[in-house]
Design a protein around this motif. Structure first.
Motif, PDB file in Angstrom:
ATOM      1  N   GLY A 221       0.800  -1.213   0.000  1.00 35.77           N
ATOM      2  CA  GLY A 221       0.000   0.000   0.000  1.00 35.77           C
ATOM      3  C   GLY A 221       0.832   1.262   0.000  1.00 35.77           C
ATOM      4  N   GLY A 222       2.015   1.215   0.640  1.00 41.01           N
ATOM      5  CA  GLY A 222       2.878   2.386   0.669  1.00 41.01           C
ATOM      6  C   GLY A 222       3.504   2.684  -0.676  1.00 41.01           C
ATOM      7  N   ASN A 223       4.011   1.646  -1.344  1.00 40.06           N
ATOM      8  CA  ASN A 223       4.622   1.825  -2.665  1.00 40.06           C
ATOM      9  C   ASN A 223       4.659   0.463  -3.345  1.00 40.06           C
ATOM     10  N   GLU A 224       3.698   0.245  -4.232  1.00 41.61           N
ATOM     11  CA  GLU A 224       3.581  -1.074  -4.857  1.00 41.61           C
ATOM     12  C   GLU A 224       4.785  -1.401  -5.724  1.00 41.61           C
ATOM     13  N   ASN A 225       5.302  -0.426  -6.471  1.00 44.27           N
ATOM     14  CA  ASN A 225       6.449  -0.674  -7.340  1.00 44.27           C
ATOM     15  C   ASN A 225       7.681  -1.050  -6.525  1.00 44.27           C
ATOM     16  N   ALA A 226       7.905  -0.328  -5.430  1.00 46.45           N
ATOM     17  CA  ALA A 226       9.037  -0.649  -4.566  1.00 46.45           C
ATOM     18  C   ALA A 226       8.876  -2.030  -3.940  1.00 46.45           C
ATOM     19  N   ALA A 227       7.645  -2.371  -3.541  1.00 51.26           N
ATOM     20  CA  ALA A 227       7.399  -3.690  -2.961  1.00 51.26           C
ATOM     21  C   ALA A 227       7.686  -4.793  -3.976  1.00 51.26           C
ATOM     22  N   ARG A 228       7.326  -4.548  -5.228  1.00 52.28           N
ATOM     23  CA  ARG A 228       7.593  -5.551  -6.274  1.00 52.28           C
ATOM     24  C   ARG A 228       9.093  -5.694  -6.513  1.00 52.28           C
ATOM     25  N   LEU A 229       9.830  -4.590  -6.504  1.00 56.71           N
ATOM     26  CA  LEU A 229      11.276  -4.649  -6.687  1.00 56.71           C
ATOM     27  C   LEU A 229      11.959  -5.345  -5.513  1.00 56.71           C
ATOM     28  N   MET A 230      11.365  -5.265  -4.335  1.00 57.61           N
ATOM     29  CA  MET A 230      11.905  -5.948  -3.164  1.00 57.61           C
ATOM     30  C   MET A 230      11.610  -7.439  -3.170  1.00 57.61           C
ATOM     31  N   GLY A 231      10.825  -7.887  -4.137  1.00 61.44           N
ATOM     32  CA  GLY A 231      10.511  -9.300  -4.233  1.00 61.44           C
ATOM     33  C   GLY A 231       9.312  -9.744  -3.433  1.00 61.44           C
ATOM     34  N   LEU A 232       8.495  -8.803  -2.964  1.00 61.20           N
ATOM     35  CA  LEU A 232       7.306  -9.167  -2.196  1.00 61.20           C
ATOM     36  C   LEU A 232       6.239  -9.751  -3.117  1.00 61.20           C
ATOM     37  N   PRO A 233       5.448 -10.695  -2.614  1.00 64.27           N
ATOM     38  CA  PRO A 233       4.409 -11.331  -3.444  1.00 64.27           C
ATOM     39  C   PRO A 233       3.195 -10.421  -3.622  1.00 64.27           C
ATOM     40  N   VAL A 234       3.306  -9.421  -4.462  1.00 60.34           N
ATOM     41  CA  VAL A 234       2.260  -8.416  -4.618  1.00 60.34           C
ATOM     42  C   VAL A 234       0.964  -9.044  -5.121  1.00 60.34           C
TER      43      VAL A 234
END
Length: 347
Positions: A221-234
């Motif tokens: 929710g804070g930053n979806e693009n950053a979460a995806r780059l961190m490898g989180l299972p968006v």
């Protein structure tokens, strides 16, 4: 022979630079204090308003603090609060779920149908299974197909209401929970609904604050693009929050039918807006990235108290006045959130 003069091989660097002067000091401390204050206003503001409203109502009304009235506030609409619980998880990811009101009504009808035809086990399993399946379809459209949550869940709102009409023959058939059914005991009295809802909210709080899944929600929710780059299972996380929201909405409808003794086809209209209002009033950012289950509890209690006061002193204006109050509270809270966010950005 003249003496040899030795010179330094180190080049001349000129005068030593003056030490850098820090201009933070009191300014940075003041900025940190304002940021902490803004965060507290966002998280605890609804709780302060709830305490003030309850205190004033207790002073001006002799019936407000009575146990019968408190029981009515807590028990009558306790199961509807589960819609706000599911909505909390969805909004924290930056999404929205407009289908929960229709799913609430559909879950109640399916539970009553199951209780009338096959007993308690089907009354519990059928709405939960349909809610999970419905949430899976919506979650896949949002997470895998990349469709906007607003459009997907708006279609879900209409689709669930249409399925409800199909199951009930355009509302001509009303399914009743048998009087002797054990399923009815799930909605009986005041404490049974309250304890069920409190247990589910407690599990929701643990899920949000003590698990990797909860941390992923906030990051997405804070930053979806950053979460995806961190490898989180968006994609998986978005799918799961929609499954959770729809399942909780169907479960709330099922428990509501146990309390009412039947599947009411006209119920649930506008409940999604009340759930959104309660979540945002409780401090969850409508843009995602921040929120808490405790704040949602405060939000639903505040709206429940206000609705109770409206029923006592302004019932002649009907439900339209209640909707107006919900909308006004939501508008004010969103405005305050926007002002606080803008102030932090300017600093």
């Amino acid at each position: 022979m003249s003496p040899t003069v030795l010179t330094s091989a180190v080049p001349d660097r000129g005068p030593e630079p003056e030490p850098r002067r820090t201009t933070g000091g009191a300014g940075s401390v003041g900025r940190e204090r304002r940021e902490r204050l803004a965060a507290q206003v966002q998280r605890r503001g609804a709780l302060v308003v709830l305490a003030l409203v309850a205190a004033v109502a207790s002073m001006v009304s002799a019936t407000f603090p009575t146990w019968s009235n408190v029981s009515a506030i807590l028990g009558n609409d306790a199961f509807v609060w589960l819609l706000a619980l599911g909505m909390t998880f969805v909004i924290i990811t930056g999404g929205i779920d407009l289908s929960v009101g229709s799913m609430y009504a559909l879950g109640g009808v399916l539970a009553a149908y199951g209780a009338q035809t096959h007993g308690t086990w089907l009354a519990i399993v059928l709405p939960l299974a349909v809610g999970a399946a419905w949430g899976t379809v919506q979650g896949l459209l949002v997470s895998r197909a990349g469709m906007a949550p607003f459009i997907v869940t708006l279609a879900g709102l209409l689709g669930a209401r249409g399925l409800l009409q199909l199951v009930t023959d355009e509302g001509a058939t009303t399914y009743l929970v048998p009087p002797g059914s054990a399923f009815r005991s799930l909605g009986a009295g005041t404490w049974t609904p309250v304890l069920i809802v409190a247990a589910l909210f407690g599990l929701g709080a643990v899920l949000l604050t003590r698990t990797r899944f909860g941390a992923d929600l906030t990051a997405i929710g804070g930053n979806e693009n950053a979460a995806r780059l961190m490898g989180l299972p968006v994609a998986r996380t978005k799918l799961l929050v929609h499954v959770l929201s729809a399942t909780l909405a169907a479960a709330a409808g099922a428990l509501g039918s146990a309390r009412l003794g039947s599947g009411v086809t006209t119920i649930g209209v506008g409940y999604e807006l009340t759930a959104i209002a309660a979540v945002v009033i409780g401090g969850t950012l409508l843009t995602g990235g921040s929120g808490s289950v405790g704040g949602t509890v405060t939000g639903v209690l505040l709206l429940a108290v206000i609705h109770n006061l409206i029923d006592q002193y302004a019932s002649q204006y009907g439900s339209a006045f209640t909707d107006t109050v919900n909308g006004a509270f939501l508008a004010v809270v969103v405005l305050v959130q926007a002002l606080l966010a803008r102030g932090r950005q300017e600093e």
